[in-house]
Design a protein around this motif. Structure first.
Motif, mmCIF file in Angstrom:
data_model
loop_
_atom_site.group_PDB
_atom_site.id
_atom_site.type_symbol
_atom_site.label_atom_id
_atom_site.label_comp_id
_atom_site.label_asym_id
_atom_site.label_seq_id
_atom_site.Cartn_x
_atom_site.Cartn_y
_atom_site.Cartn_z
ATOM 1 N N LEU A 239 0.830 -1.210 0.000
ATOM 2 C CA LEU A 239 0.000 0.000 0.000
ATOM 3 C C LEU A 239 0.864 1.260 0.000
ATOM 4 N N CYS A 240 1.987 1.195 0.699
ATOM 5 C CA CYS A 240 2.906 2.337 0.682
ATOM 6 C C CYS A 240 3.416 2.580 -0.742
ATOM 7 N N ARG A 241 3.714 1.510 -1.475
ATOM 8 C CA ARG A 241 4.242 1.638 -2.839
ATOM 9 C C ARG A 241 3.196 2.182 -3.807
ATOM 10 N N THR A 242 1.932 1.855 -3.543
ATOM 11 C CA THR A 242 0.873 2.240 -4.488
ATOM 12 C C THR A 242 0.062 3.426 -3.996
ATOM 13 N N LYS B 38 -6.170 3.936 -3.715
ATOM 14 C CA LYS B 38 -7.106 4.637 -2.844
ATOM 15 C C LYS B 38 -6.469 4.899 -1.488
ATOM 16 N N ALA B 39 -7.040 5.862 -0.758
ATOM 17 C CA ALA B 39 -6.503 6.217 0.555
ATOM 18 C C ALA B 39 -6.663 5.052 1.536
ATOM 19 N N ALA B 40 -5.693 4.907 2.434
ATOM 20 C CA ALA B 40 -5.756 3.880 3.467
ATOM 21 C C ALA B 40 -5.175 4.445 4.756
ATOM 22 N N CYS B 41 -5.673 3.949 5.888
ATOM 23 C CA CYS B 41 -5.204 4.426 7.194
ATOM 24 C C CYS B 41 -4.693 3.253 8.018
ATOM 25 N N LEU B 42 -3.721 3.541 8.885
ATOM 26 C CA LEU B 42 -3.189 2.561 9.826
ATOM 27 C C LEU B 42 -3.735 2.905 11.203
ATOM 28 N N LEU B 43 -4.402 1.927 11.825
ATOM 29 C CA LEU B 43 -5.045 2.119 13.120
ATOM 30 C C LEU B 43 -4.391 1.209 14.151
ATOM 31 N N ILE C 187 -10.581 4.684 2.859
ATOM 32 C CA ILE C 187 -11.281 5.408 3.913
ATOM 33 C C ILE C 187 -10.641 6.779 4.095
ATOM 34 N N LYS C 188 -11.480 7.740 4.438
ATOM 35 C CA LYS C 188 -10.984 9.077 4.715
ATOM 36 C C LYS C 188 -10.605 9.181 6.190
ATOM 37 N N LEU C 189 -9.634 10.033 6.466
ATOM 38 C CA LEU C 189 -9.156 10.170 7.844
ATOM 39 C C LEU C 189 -10.282 10.568 8.788
ATOM 40 N N ASP C 190 -11.191 11.437 8.311
ATOM 41 C CA ASP C 190 -12.288 11.900 9.173
ATOM 42 C C ASP C 190 -13.254 10.777 9.558
ATOM 43 N N VAL D 292 -2.789 8.369 8.201
ATOM 44 C CA VAL D 292 -2.856 7.950 6.816
ATOM 45 C C VAL D 292 -1.573 7.204 6.444
ATOM 46 N N ILE D 293 -1.726 6.135 5.648
ATOM 47 C CA ILE D 293 -0.550 5.424 5.141
ATOM 48 C C ILE D 293 0.068 6.255 4.018
ATOM 49 N N LYS D 294 1.341 6.546 4.195
ATOM 50 C CA LYS D 294 2.035 7.420 3.239
ATOM 51 C C LYS D 294 2.994 6.592 2.396
#
Length: 437
Positions: free
Chosen positions: A337-340, A345-350, A401-404, A434-436
């Motif tokens: 996910l970091c590479r793409t 699409k946006a992804a978050c790490l929880l 998913i959006k951060l909000d 957010v995963i960067k």
């Protein structure tokens, strides 16, 4: 205090018998065999004192009905005014422990009841001693097989064969006394890795077996394998010194029940096959048997058909819940996910950390981890991925998913967790980003 179920269709006789026994025992009364069956189910008495001649179902039939329902010999004593020796003989053939003829003296009845209960205690003590492995205190091979035969028929969970790697070197280098200490320590480590409701046994030598109820995820098996191996090395160094260089470890062959069947004999063979694979690939790890693995274990280069390649790579037995992965596999998903990130699409790490609300509570974080993982799986989406970092930490990838919106996800998890009683003792805190790329 021992509990006795008294069964008699004559109310006066029932009351008189109860008055005699109530001085020394807890009594439960029934005036018919049908009522006695219901009372037995609810009260689980230590023995049954029953009149022999009753309308409908007689005493013999009551005894046979209860023993057929519970698949065990139930201590029975019959009361009868019948002086026919054939009646008494039939009762003993059915498994009655004693007879007493009406009318009876109170002291005689009490003495005979006491003798039966003492005999039952002695038999139970002998059975317990015969079922326990003397060295480790776990079930022995015969008792393990007997218990697991029933458990696998009626329960869902993970059957694990657990083998102590390189144990022979301990006996050869340090002697058999040290070997026994290592085995005892290993048994204690396995015991601490499972719940009290789970089943543990020693199959002989350095081979152990466990059944963990409700466990059906690879990440849980992976965590247990790591815990057992880490604790084993620590314990071995305490017993044999920090310079101990024997490659001790644990290899685990696992099979999920009833996914791979319900017959213990067949499941044992499958777990053994899984264990063999661990032994052939460096030991100190785990392998989970799967009937579909034969194709999946083939080399891609050996398969030219695209549909077979898809089958090898694809997920089988897909569930409508979040995806649970061991940490190493989870790391690969995260890195992808970091590479793409720039094109996907946006992804978050929880990160979710369990915490104990009261240090004096009897509920520990380790008691809650399986239930909390269940909440996570059912609350999150199929596109989300979970790994368990430790008994108190879970890491989640929330995809698309959006951060909000992450706050709403956390609130759903909290609401679902609060439906469990242990949430009063165990809560959680979270942080996310957010995963960067």
């Amino acid at each position: 205090m021992k509990k006795i179920l008294i069964v008699d269709d004559m109310l006066v006789s029932l009351m008189m018998t109860e008055n005699i026994l109530a001085t020394q025992y807890v009594t439960v009364c029934a005036n018919s065999a049908a009522e006695a069956i219901e009372k037995y189910r609810a009260e689980k008495p230590d023995m049954v004192l029953s009149d022999l001649r009753m309308p409908g179902m007689n005493g013999y039939e009551l005894q046979l009905a209860l023993q057929e329902e519970y698949h065990q010999v139930i201590p029975f004593m019959f009361m009868t005014a019948d002086h026919d020796e054939e009646t008494e003989s039939k009762g003993f053939e059915n498994g009655a422990m004693d007879f007493i003829r009406k009318p009876f003296r109170p002291d005689v009845l009490l003495r005979r009841i006491a003798n039966i209960l003492q005999t039952v205690e002695q038999i139970q003590g002998l059975k317990k001693n015969a079922s326990i492995d003397a060295l480790t205190g776990l079930l022995n091979k015969a008792s393990s097989e007997e218990e697991l035969d029933q458990v696998c028929q009626h329960s869902e969970g993970a059957l694990m064969m657990i083998d102590l790697d390189s144990f022979k070197l301990v006996n050869d280098i340090y002697g058999h006394a040290m070997g026994d200490k290592i085995l005892v320590s290993f048994a204690d480590i396995i015991r601490s890795a499972v719940r009290p409701s789970d089943l543990l046994g020693r199959m002989g030598g350095d081979e152990f077996i466990a059944f963990c109820h409700g466990m059906n995820e690879e990440v849980a098996i992976s965590n247990k394998a790591k815990y057992i191996n880490d604790r084993l090395v620590e314990s071995a160094k305490k017993l044999m010194g920090d310079d101990m260089n024997i490659p001790l470890g644990a290899s685990i062959g696992c099979v999920f029940v009833p996914l791979e069947g319900k017959n213990f004999g067949e499941l044992y063979k499958k777990a053994d096959k899984a264990l063999y694979i661990v032994k052939q690939h460096g030991k100190h790890g785990y392998n989970i048997f799967s009937s579909t693995k034969q194709l999946a274990e083939m080399e891609i280069s050996d398969v030219t058909n695209l549909s077979n390649i898809s089958l090898i790579l694809g997920e089988r037995n897909r569930k409508e819940e979040a995806f649970v992965l061991p940490l190493e596999n989870f790391r690969a998903v995260y890195r992808f996910l970091c590479r793409t990130r720039d094109i996907g699409k946006a992804a978050c790490l929880l990160l979710i950390s369990l915490q104990q609300n009261d240090e004096n509570s009897q509920v520990q974080i380790s008691d809650a981890e399986d239930e909390f993982l269940t909440v996570l799986k059912s609350t999150l989406r199929r596109s989300d991925t979970i790994t368990q970092n430790s008994s108190s930490q879970f890491v989640v990838i929330l995809y698309d998913i959006k951060l909000d919106d992450v706050h709403n996800v956390v609130n759903r998890i909290e609401r679902n967790w609060q439906q469990y009683d242990m949430s009063k003792d165990i809560s959680f805190k979270s942080e996310f980003d957010v995963i960067k790329s």
